[in-house]
Scaffold this active site. Sequence first.
Site: not given
Length: 306
Positions: A10, A15, A123, A237-238
């Site tokens: 997303d 990302d 993700v 994070h991703d």
Amino acid sequence: MAEKIIMDVDTGHDDMVAIVMAAGLQEIELMGIVAVSGNQVLEKTLSNTLKVCELIGADVPVFAGMDRPLLRPQLIGGDIHGETGLDGPVFPPLCKNAEPIHGVRFIIDTVLAHPHEITLVPVGPLTDIAMAMRLEPRLSSLVKKIVLMGGSMGKGNRTPYAEFNIFADPEAAHIVFSSGAPIVMMGLDVTLQVLLDDPLLQRFRSRRTKSATMFGDSMTFYTKACKAHGSEHPAMHDPCCIAYVAEPSLFTLERRDITVELQDKLTYGKTYASKSEDAIGNTWVGVKADAPRFWELLDRAFDSLP
Ligand code: RIB
Ligand code: CA
């Protein structure tokens, strides 16, 4: 042999870093990328994904996935990723087009064509993966692995209880976690150990390639947005999912059974983890990351990108 993966994104800022890593590392064969609604509406996450792929020279098919959660009202993360979903960099006019088939169909067809070889790397919200599992019940037994960014064994980041990707579509998360598929969950417990501080940001920006400059402009915006939301530095994070696929030894995992809160109005989207000793399922949760080696991996990814 490179790991064959399909990303479901997303695209948003982290990302984008995951796409850069997947495109740049020789350990990974990026079969395709499906965009889903999450950080922003699908139109924007799809456009951002196409723009990133075009700028870094990733010749990868990109598909549109689901434009809303399975049941809940659409939720977007615009407050932290900005109006475009990837505020910061200025991209050249977009030439790359999305593929004509639906992203969920691409996931199913690719896994069926390559049984036990494809790792799915979602993700964003798990809407596409859940839809693929419902459309093709064999999917969970034919994927090699699902390495997902989402959840937390502790506090959430969208609510005090729930992490954004799970909170945005908890029913989809329930379908995926209860599918029996082999899952590696990169939740906040581990992703918040990989933070981009200013010296690191300058180190990557100083590369002066167009990919690194896009990274620098994106992360400069993302750092300000994170600070405005109380986080000192943005977490990767991703890309933790991509780093795990490329080099599993960067992470320590624990076997945990994960369930998702669907009923409680206050805590829905929370992920509950069993004790390790009680776990009987196929889910492994990241608990420790080797951050310095993560950054070495990202460095190497940029080495092979324009
Ligand atoms: O909670 C972090 C997750 O939510 C990341 O995937 C980020 O891109 C947002 O989608
Ligand atoms: Ca994401």
